[in-house]
Design an enzyme around this catalytic site. Structure first.
Site, PDB file in Angstrom:
ATOM      1  N   LYS A   1      47.403  -6.372  33.409  1.00  0.00           N
ATOM      2  CA  LYS A   1      47.729  -5.903  32.063  1.00  0.00           C
ATOM      3  C   LYS A   1      49.203  -5.543  31.908  1.00  0.00           C
ATOM      4  O   LYS A   1      49.547  -4.640  31.144  1.00  0.00           O
ATOM      5  CB  LYS A   1      46.847  -4.711  31.689  1.00  0.00           C
ATOM      6  CG  LYS A   1      45.535  -5.127  31.027  1.00  0.00           C
ATOM      7  CD  LYS A   1      44.761  -3.935  30.507  1.00  0.00           C
ATOM      8  CE  LYS A   1      43.336  -3.954  31.009  1.00  0.00           C
ATOM      9  NZ  LYS A   1      42.572  -2.792  30.568  1.00  0.00           N
TER      10      LYS A   1
ATOM     11  N   PRO B   1      45.504  -6.903  23.896  1.00  0.00           N
ATOM     12  CA  PRO B   1      45.677  -6.155  25.138  1.00  0.00           C
ATOM     13  C   PRO B   1      44.827  -6.289  26.368  1.00  0.00           C
ATOM     14  O   PRO B   1      44.997  -5.425  27.186  1.00  0.00           O
ATOM     15  CB  PRO B   1      45.567  -4.705  24.727  1.00  0.00           C
ATOM     16  CG  PRO B   1      45.101  -4.704  23.367  1.00  0.00           C
ATOM     17  CD  PRO B   1      44.905  -6.089  22.937  1.00  0.00           C
ATOM     18  N   GLU B   2      44.044  -7.231  26.678  1.00  0.00           N
ATOM     19  CA  GLU B   2      43.490  -7.278  28.046  1.00  0.00           C
ATOM     20  C   GLU B   2      44.239  -8.356  28.821  1.00  0.00           C
ATOM     21  O   GLU B   2      45.139  -8.991  28.261  1.00  0.00           O
ATOM     22  CB  GLU B   2      41.966  -7.483  28.003  1.00  0.00           C
ATOM     23  CG  GLU B   2      41.291  -6.349  27.222  1.00  0.00           C
ATOM     24  CD  GLU B   2      39.767  -6.371  27.208  1.00  0.00           C
ATOM     25  OE1 GLU B   2      39.176  -6.993  28.101  1.00  0.00           O
ATOM     26  OE2 GLU B   2      39.186  -5.758  26.310  1.00  0.00           O
TER      27      GLU B   2
END
Length: 407
Positions: A54, A2-3
């Site tokens: 993101k 997730p980044e």
DNA sequence: CGTCCACGTCTAC
DNA sequence: TAGACCTGGACGG
């Protein structure tokens, strides 16, 4: 995944796996998902992806049908549809055969082949989400990786924003300005520049130019060399550029590693582990920020630090008697960790848990009185009391993360 | 068995 | 600015 880098790698994955693949039928959602249905169905369509910070946007594009438009079936899309995804803590895309569907595949696109293959949005924790007919979230700033110039400008021209009253490590998580930076990136970036995480953001950003004057001098290089600390600072200035530039180049290094980025489940995770210089690395310190997120750093935390539970590192380790060069490093280290942990648990977690407000307060006051920070500190602690805990010590996780300092 | 921790937002007091 | 939202791995008892 997730980044920013993981989201981008996700988009590359979709484009690579789905190149030439024809999808068909409706888009299907898991029973348990609370994200909206995706009202798209089409006899034959393609999927492409693009990322920004993101977020990832999938575009579903109907293929030209031979039938005249009037005769195409009702309910079949003839227009492309965008679906914008956020990954939360655990989202990713996977392309598998139908009978290998991963657990937690919450949104699925079916190919027209036999055997059928499926592009799935997989999200164990379900903090991720998607939006059919979606657009980039309006409050998110330009992408740190692929909209570098406007990203810089957006920060530099808004330094009066209260966001920048906060410690730099907290400002870096504000997606309005740093769309794509997350918890491991902020640690890695500040570490490279030796910037104490809890200094006022504005103080480290003011004076930076909208234009990256450094830009032409040196290509973006994913070079991570072993350097002595003393050299590091110099090297930083000479070869790395300023903080905003590193918000751009450091994530790109992860992209260029070519793996999956931060993804402990995957086999190629080792390259990413080896890349980390600070986050979860043995010997680094950690501290909760004012939002309860663990900040990894080295050296001085800076004036706005929470007086919160800290990591063990050298000092505390030294307190451990059996610490000196045991061969079974892991075991010894873990023991130390557990010891530390218990101390804090007894002092805070327990007392706080049992509505012993007064005693909790006492504990806090007894630390030291810092007028301006007192409140924040209290708040930060209070928030964490339910799981009151020193930031996880590096040793504890040494199995997960490269131990650069060992040996 | 239980507790703590995790790459991130969201939204209700 | 606390929770809420979730699952699962690591570790401790």
């Amino acid at each position: 995944m997730p980044e920013g880098p993981e989201l981008h790698l996700g988009s590359l994955y979709v484009n690579k796996m789905c190149a030439g693949v024809v999808f068909t039928g409706p888009v299907r959602k898991s029973e348990v998902s609370k994200s909206p249905d995706v009202p798209f169905t089409c006899e034959a369509y393609r999927i492409t992806a693009i990322s920004r910070g993101k977020e990832v946007k999938l575009t579903l594009t109907p293929m030209k049908s031979d039938e005249p438009k009037q005769r195409s079936k009702a309910g079949q899309a003839d227009q492309a549809m965008d679906v914008v995804f956020r990954f939360g803590m655990s989202g990713c895309f996977r392309f598998t055969t139908e009978d290998e569907l991963p657990k937690h595949a919450h949104l699925r696109f079916y190919s027209k082949e036999t055997p059928c293959r499926v592009l799935s949005f997989v999200d164990t924790r379900r903090f991720g989400s998607w939006q059919p007919n979606g657009t980039w979230q309006p409050d998110r700033g330009p992408c740190i990786m692929f909209e570098y110039e406007s990203f810089r400008k957006n920060v530099v021209t808004h330094l009066s924003d209260r966001t920048f009253d906060r410690p730099i490590c907290e400002a870096l998580l504000n997606q309005k300005y740093f769309n794509g930076i997350g918890n491991y990136l902020r640690a890695e970036i500040l570490y490279r520049l030796n910037i104490p995480p809890f200094v006022v953001a504005r103080s480290v950003l003011e004076g930076l130019e909208s234009e990256d004057l450094f830009d032409n001098e040196k290509p973006v290089k994913a070079e991570v060399r072993d350097t002595k600390d003393s050299d590091r600072v110099k090297k930083v200035k000479k070869e790395m550029g300023d903080l905003l530039r590193l918000c751009h180049t450091v994530p790109l290094e992860v992209v260029n590693l070519g793996g999956k980025g931060y993804d402990p489940q995957k086999n190629d995770y080792s390259a990413f582990k080896a890349w980390l210089q600070c986050y979860y690395v043995d010997g680094m310190k950690s501290l909760r920020d004012h939002n309860g997120r663990t900040m990894w750093f080295k050296g001085d935390p800076g004036p706005m630090a929470t007086k919160d539970l800290k990591s063990p590192k050298v000092k505390k380790r030294a307190m451990k008697t059996e610490d000196h060069d045991y061969t079974d490093k892991k075991k010894g280290a873990r023991g130390g960790r557990a010891h530390e942990r218990r101390r804090w648990s007894n002092r805070e977690s327990k007392t706080a848990k049992k509505e012993e407000v007064s005693s909790l307060k006492e504990t806090e006051e007894s630390e030291k009185v810092k007028t301006p920070q007192q409140k924040k500190r209290t708040a930060a602690r209070g928030r964490k009391t339910s799981c009151a805990e020193p930031a996880a010590g590096p040793e504890k996780r040494s199995g997960r993360v490269t131990r650069q300092s060992s040996k």
